[in-house]
Scaffold this motif. Structure first.
Motif, PDB file in Angstrom:
ATOM      1  N   THR A 259       0.744  -1.261   0.152  1.00 25.88           N
ATOM      2  CA  THR A 259      -0.123  -0.149  -0.005  1.00 25.88           C
ATOM      3  C   THR A 259       0.810   1.279   0.036  1.00 25.88           C
ATOM      4  OG1 THR A 259      -1.443  -1.225   1.120  1.00 25.88           O
ATOM      5  CG2 THR A 259      -1.712   1.204   1.089  1.00 25.88           C
ATOM      6  N   ASN A 260       0.372   2.330  -0.817  1.00 29.79           N
ATOM      7  CA  ASN A 260       0.976   3.705  -0.868  1.00 29.79           C
ATOM      8  C   ASN A 260       0.976   4.356   0.331  1.00 29.79           C
ATOM      9  OD1 ASN A 260       2.657   5.007  -2.824  1.00 29.79           O
ATOM     10  ND2 ASN A 260       0.871   6.350  -3.168  1.00 29.79           N
ATOM     11  N   HIS A 261       2.101   4.938   0.833  1.00 31.90           N
ATOM     12  CA  HIS A 261       2.178   5.551   2.165  1.00 31.90           C
ATOM     13  C   HIS A 261       3.370   6.790   2.285  1.00 31.90           C
ATOM     14  CE1 HIS A 261       4.984   2.402   2.472  1.00 31.90           C
ATOM     15  NE2 HIS A 261       5.672   2.998   3.371  1.00 31.90           N
ATOM     16  N   ARG A 262       3.005   7.634   3.004  1.00 30.77           N
ATOM     17  CA  ARG A 262       3.757   8.746   3.017  1.00 30.77           C
ATOM     18  C   ARG A 262       4.101   9.607   4.451  1.00 30.77           C
ATOM     19  NH1 ARG A 262      -0.326  13.394  -0.014  1.00 30.77           N
ATOM     20  NH2 ARG A 262      -1.686  13.425   2.114  1.00 30.77           N
ATOM     21  N   VAL A 263       5.017  10.297   4.806  1.00 31.04           N
ATOM     22  CA  VAL A 263       5.071  10.805   6.097  1.00 31.04           C
ATOM     23  C   VAL A 263       4.955  12.376   5.811  1.00 31.04           C
ATOM     24  CG1 VAL A 263       6.418  11.491   7.901  1.00 31.04           C
ATOM     25  CG2 VAL A 263       6.470   9.234   6.759  1.00 31.04           C
ATOM     26  N   ARG A 264       3.969  13.032   6.374  1.00 24.70           N
ATOM     27  CA  ARG A 264       3.689  14.377   6.264  1.00 24.70           C
ATOM     28  C   ARG A 264       4.460  15.255   7.400  1.00 24.70           C
ATOM     29  NH1 ARG A 264      -0.126  17.780   3.820  1.00 24.70           N
ATOM     30  NH2 ARG A 264      -1.331  15.834   2.956  1.00 24.70           N
ATOM     31  N   ASN A 265       5.040  16.330   7.031  1.00 25.63           N
ATOM     32  CA  ASN A 265       5.557  17.357   7.919  1.00 25.63           C
ATOM     33  C   ASN A 265       4.807  17.839   8.891  1.00 25.63           C
ATOM     34  OD1 ASN A 265       7.302  18.946   9.188  1.00 25.63           O
ATOM     35  ND2 ASN A 265       7.332  20.375   7.491  1.00 25.63           N
ATOM     36  N   ARG A 266       4.604  17.410  10.087  1.00 31.13           N
ATOM     37  CA  ARG A 266       3.694  18.125  11.128  1.00 31.13           C
ATOM     38  C   ARG A 266       4.043  19.443  11.671  1.00 31.13           C
ATOM     39  NH1 ARG A 266      -0.788  15.726   9.703  1.00 31.13           N
ATOM     40  NH2 ARG A 266      -1.134  13.686  10.118  1.00 31.13           N
ATOM     41  N   GLY A 267       5.394  19.839  11.305  1.00 27.52           N
ATOM     42  CA  GLY A 267       5.976  21.200  11.953  1.00 27.52           C
ATOM     43  C   GLY A 267       5.853  21.248  13.536  1.00 27.52           C
ATOM     44  N   SER A 268       6.287  20.063  14.038  1.00 32.13           N
ATOM     45  CA  SER A 268       6.137  19.956  15.440  1.00 32.13           C
ATOM     46  C   SER A 268       7.401  20.504  16.104  1.00 32.13           C
ATOM     47  CB  SER A 268       6.417  18.401  15.560  1.00 32.13           C
ATOM     48  OG  SER A 268       7.796  17.964  15.673  1.00 32.13           O
ATOM     49  N   GLY A 269       8.289  21.275  15.564  1.00 30.85           N
ATOM     50  CA  GLY A 269       9.356  21.819  16.279  1.00 30.85           C
ATOM     51  C   GLY A 269      10.525  20.780  16.831  1.00 30.85           C
ATOM     52  N   ALA A 270      10.402  19.716  16.518  1.00 36.37           N
ATOM     53  CA  ALA A 270      11.301  18.762  17.136  1.00 36.37           C
ATOM     54  C   ALA A 270      11.674  17.752  16.065  1.00 36.37           C
ATOM     55  CB  ALA A 270      10.708  18.019  18.384  1.00 36.37           C
ATOM     56  N   PRO A 271      12.757  16.860  16.125  1.00 31.26           N
ATOM     57  CA  PRO A 271      13.173  15.847  15.407  1.00 31.26           C
ATOM     58  C   PRO A 271      12.243  14.873  15.267  1.00 31.26           C
ATOM     59  CG  PRO A 271      15.035  16.717  16.643  1.00 31.26           C
ATOM     60  CD  PRO A 271      13.937  17.099  17.145  1.00 31.26           C
ATOM     61  N   ARG A 272      11.918  13.868  14.117  1.00 34.74           N
ATOM     62  CA  ARG A 272      11.419  12.852  14.186  1.00 34.74           C
ATOM     63  C   ARG A 272      12.106  11.555  14.084  1.00 34.74           C
ATOM     64  NH1 ARG A 272       8.783   9.153  10.163  1.00 34.74           N
ATOM     65  NH2 ARG A 272       6.835   8.446  11.155  1.00 34.74           N
ATOM     66  N   TYR A 273      11.841  10.739  14.895  1.00 38.50           N
ATOM     67  CA  TYR A 273      12.572   9.296  14.937  1.00 38.50           C
ATOM     68  C   TYR A 273      11.740   8.199  14.869  1.00 38.50           C
ATOM     69  CZ  TYR A 273      16.064  12.204  17.572  1.00 38.50           C
ATOM     70  OH  TYR A 273      16.903  13.089  18.090  1.00 38.50           O
ATOM     71  N   SER A 274      12.066   7.155  14.075  1.00 29.72           N
ATOM     72  CA  SER A 274      11.572   6.116  13.730  1.00 29.72           C
ATOM     73  C   SER A 274      12.390   4.887  13.706  1.00 29.72           C
ATOM     74  CB  SER A 274      10.763   6.111  12.371  1.00 29.72           C
ATOM     75  OG  SER A 274      11.523   6.403  11.292  1.00 29.72           O
ATOM     76  N   LEU A 275      11.673   3.618  13.668  1.00 25.71           N
ATOM     77  CA  LEU A 275      12.739   2.325  13.732  1.00 25.71           C
ATOM     78  C   LEU A 275      11.887   1.456  12.798  1.00 25.71           C
ATOM     79  CD1 LEU A 275      12.737   1.786  17.723  1.00 25.71           C
ATOM     80  CD2 LEU A 275      14.543   2.975  16.170  1.00 25.71           C
ATOM     81  N   PRO A 276      12.355   1.735  11.487  1.00 27.86           N
ATOM     82  CA  PRO A 276      11.822   0.499  10.458  1.00 27.86           C
ATOM     83  C   PRO A 276      12.860  -0.689  10.371  1.00 27.86           C
ATOM     84  CG  PRO A 276      13.093   2.335   9.294  1.00 27.86           C
ATOM     85  CD  PRO A 276      13.055   2.724  11.072  1.00 27.86           C
ATOM     86  N   PHE A 277      11.836  -2.016  10.435  1.00 29.13           N
ATOM     87  CA  PHE A 277      12.553  -3.246  10.559  1.00 29.13           C
ATOM     88  C   PHE A 277      12.243  -3.625   9.208  1.00 29.13           C
ATOM     89  CE2 PHE A 277      13.741  -7.351  11.007  1.00 29.13           C
ATOM     90  CZ  PHE A 277      14.757  -7.372  12.143  1.00 29.13           C
ATOM     91  N   PHE A 278      13.155  -4.153   8.250  1.00 32.77           N
ATOM     92  CA  PHE A 278      12.834  -4.724   6.970  1.00 32.77           C
ATOM     93  C   PHE A 278      13.238  -6.091   6.795  1.00 32.77           C
ATOM     94  CE2 PHE A 278      13.944  -0.298   6.304  1.00 32.77           C
ATOM     95  CZ  PHE A 278      12.631   0.214   5.676  1.00 32.77           C
ATOM     96  N   MET A 279      12.060  -7.050   6.937  1.00 33.51           N
ATOM     97  CA  MET A 279      11.884  -8.241   7.144  1.00 33.51           C
ATOM     98  C   MET A 279      12.447  -9.182   5.863  1.00 33.51           C
ATOM     99  SD  MET A 279      11.958 -10.366   9.646  1.00 33.51           S
ATOM    100  CE  MET A 279      12.101 -12.084  10.149  1.00 33.51           C
ATOM    101  N   THR A 280      13.939  -9.007   5.464  1.00 29.61           N
ATOM    102  CA  THR A 280      14.189  -9.707   4.204  1.00 29.61           C
ATOM    103  C   THR A 280      14.740 -11.170   4.471  1.00 29.61           C
ATOM    104  OG1 THR A 280      15.179  -7.282   3.596  1.00 29.61           O
ATOM    105  CG2 THR A 280      15.619  -8.950   2.253  1.00 29.61           C
ATOM    106  N   PRO A 281      14.264 -11.819   3.364  1.00 28.43           N
ATOM    107  CA  PRO A 281      14.930 -13.205   3.455  1.00 28.43           C
ATOM    108  C   PRO A 281      16.316 -13.466   3.084  1.00 28.43           C
ATOM    109  CG  PRO A 281      13.570 -13.001   1.544  1.00 28.43           C
ATOM    110  CD  PRO A 281      13.540 -11.901   2.211  1.00 28.43           C
ATOM    111  N   ASP A 282      16.793 -14.619   2.657  1.00 29.64           N
ATOM    112  CA  ASP A 282      17.999 -15.145   2.497  1.00 29.64           C
ATOM    113  C   ASP A 282      18.518 -14.380   1.340  1.00 29.64           C
ATOM    114  OD1 ASP A 282      17.757 -16.672   4.752  1.00 29.64           O
ATOM    115  OD2 ASP A 282      17.636 -18.483   3.516  1.00 29.64           O
TER     116      ASP A 282
END
Length: 319
Positions: A259-282
């Motif tokens: 599914t198509n997705h995006r991250v919008r800038n919320r202008g929060s006044g702080a950095p954004r942190y995230s932890l993506p884990f990509f479950m790639t096979p052999d």
């Protein structure tokens, strides 16, 4: 590979507790529910997994402390020092594709940590080797790698549930994870106060199998439904948000939806942190759509070759 024919006009991302995966009596119903959500939405919040909110907070704390180090300290574990694309990636850095402008983020990459005497290291297998670990902050290696291993276990459970929900053997996908090239990325998007910057991440579909994402309180993630509407996927403390990638959509014969997705800038006044884990096979996995495994003329692709080309295209490389 990216045709999402089963996508629904959903108005919210479903939330599913996967704790019942440990109960044989409840597991079949859970597998069906997970698979239906993967077909119709392609994004799922999951709770009841192996990482507590406190453990997730600890990884964010370590990531913040690392990214706050002076640049010369972070460069001690620069991605260019690893033939396996491990370590630190700076702002707007890019690989061998002159049309790629780089991403406005910092990253730290982790994968399975192999010792020097491991057979794959001796054989110089691509994307299989040791991690680069910084000396600071104290505890970084222990906290982050424990998180990697726990999250990998969650990913295995999810792949088993999807297989069972599709009426396939439990290990249909996971049999290809004996020498996985799964990757964890710790990400920091710098503070972005410019209101003209609408997106922190452009609209896209992930290329891999499944992504397990934990995001901080900043938010901004949005998912596109069948009607073309952007549906908010806000942070939920202690919950992963899972999404299906193009590879699993292809592998499932189009049944599961990338599914198509995006991250919008919320202008929060702080950095954004995230932890993506990509479950790639052999690395050597040759993916074919379900039902075409015996057809030599059916479309297929080599996972490792595809990932290596992608990494070299978008990230700096020693090769």
């Amino acid at each position: 590979m990216t045709d999402a024919s089963r996508l629904a006009a959903f108005d919210a991302v479903p939330v599913i507790d996967i704790a019942s995966a440990e109960d044989p009596a409840q597991r079949p119903a859970l597998a069906r529910r997970m698979t239906r959500a993967a077909e119709e939405v392609g994004f799922i919040y999951i709770t009841g997994h192996a990482n507590s909110p406190q453990q997730l907070d600890a990884v964010f704390d370590q990531g913040r402390a690392f990214f706050d180090l002076p640049d010369d300290e972070k460069r001690r574990v620069d991605l260019r020092k690893s033939p396996h694309f491990r370590g630190y990636l700076g702002l707007l850095e890019r690989g061998n594709d002159p049309t790629f402008k780089g991403n406005y983020l910092e990253a730290f990459h982790v994968a399975q940590d192999l010792p020097p005497d491991h057979p794959d290291v001796g054989a110089r297998m691509p994307l299989r080797g040791p991690n680069l670990w910084p000396a600071e902050p104290v505890g970084f290696r222990q906290v982050v790698y424990s998180y990697f291993l726990n999250t990998y276990g969650v990913g295995i459970t999810l792949l088993e549930l999807f297989a069972e929900g599709m009426g396939l053997p439990t290990d249909f996908f996971t049999r290809h994870y004996a020498r996985s090239i799964a990757q964890l990325r710790l990400l920091r998007y710098p503070q972005q106060d410019d209101p003209s910057v609408e997106l922190l991440a452009r609209a896209h579909r992930d290329t891999g199998v499944i992504t397990l994402l934990y995001q901080d309180d900043t938010g901004g993630l949005e998912v596109e439904n069948k009607a073309g509407e952007w549906i908010a996927a806000p942070p939920m403390r202690g919950a992963y948000i899972i999404n299906i990638g193009n590879t699993l959509q292809f592998w499932s014969g189009g049944r599961l939806t990338s599914t198509n997705h995006r991250v919008r800038n919320r202008g929060s006044g702080a950095p954004r942190y995230s932890l993506p884990f990509f479950m790639t096979p052999d690395y050597d996995t040759a993916v074919r759509a379900i039902g075409t495994e015996g057809d030599a003329d059916a479309p297929s692709f080599h996972v490792g070759d595809q990932m290596l080309r992608t990494y070299r295209r978008i990230w700096p490389s020693v090769a």
